[in-house]
Design an enzyme around this catalytic site. Structure first.
Site, PDB file in Angstrom:
ATOM      1  N   HIS A  26     -45.341 -27.918 100.309  1.00 38.52           N
ATOM      2  CA  HIS A  26     -45.648 -26.510 100.042  1.00 38.52           C
ATOM      3  C   HIS A  26     -45.843 -25.731 101.334  1.00 38.52           C
ATOM      4  O   HIS A  26     -46.156 -24.548 101.308  1.00 38.52           O
ATOM      5  CB  HIS A  26     -46.859 -26.371  99.120  1.00 38.52           C
ATOM      6  CG  HIS A  26     -48.163 -26.645  99.796  1.00 38.52           C
ATOM      7  ND1 HIS A  26     -48.652 -27.915  99.979  1.00 38.52           N
ATOM      8  CD2 HIS A  26     -49.071 -25.822 100.351  1.00 38.52           C
ATOM      9  CE1 HIS A  26     -49.803 -27.852 100.611  1.00 38.52           C
ATOM     10  NE2 HIS A  26     -50.088 -26.600 100.861  1.00 38.52           N
ATOM     11  N   GLY A  27     -45.655 -26.374 102.465  1.00 35.85           N
ATOM     12  CA  GLY A  27     -45.810 -25.687 103.741  1.00 35.85           C
ATOM     13  C   GLY A  27     -45.757 -26.667 104.890  1.00 35.85           C
ATOM     14  O   GLY A  27     -45.371 -27.825 104.715  1.00 35.85           O
TER      15      GLY A  27
END
Length: 98
Positions: A26-27
């Site tokens: 997610h990042g």
């Protein structure tokens, strides 16, 4: 997928790779724990980093320093089988905690 407060974020579309449970990170992810940031970084250095990238910070603490995160470009290269990059954006205003 966000990088850090000074790194680009990526707009992606998943490829639905079943070997990764049809998912991706997610990042960027952290290279330094929140407590390590507080013990080894300074607020003034963080603010200089933000200023150098033209980023205005609202709120935020030392544990969110850009130096605490992995290189988003390397992370994205490692996910080439998981996502298609549709676009990127560069943060100019970052809103964190109070």
């Amino acid at each position: 997928m966000p990088g850090s407060m000074t790194a680009p974020g990526f707009i992606v579309e998943g490829k639905g790779n079943p070997l990764s449970l049809q998912s991706a990170s997610h990042g960027a992810g952290r290279v330094m724990s929140r407590s390590a940031c507080k013990n080894s970084l300074t607020k003034s250095a963080m603010l200089k980093d933000l200023e150098a990238h033209g980023v205005h910070l609202i709120g935020g603490a030392l544990d969110e320093s850009p130096r605490a995160y992995k290189d988003i470009h390397r992370v994205m290269k490692l996910q080439a089988e998981l996502v298609c990059v549709l676009g990127t954006f560069s943060p100019k205003i970052v809103r964190k905690d109070k």
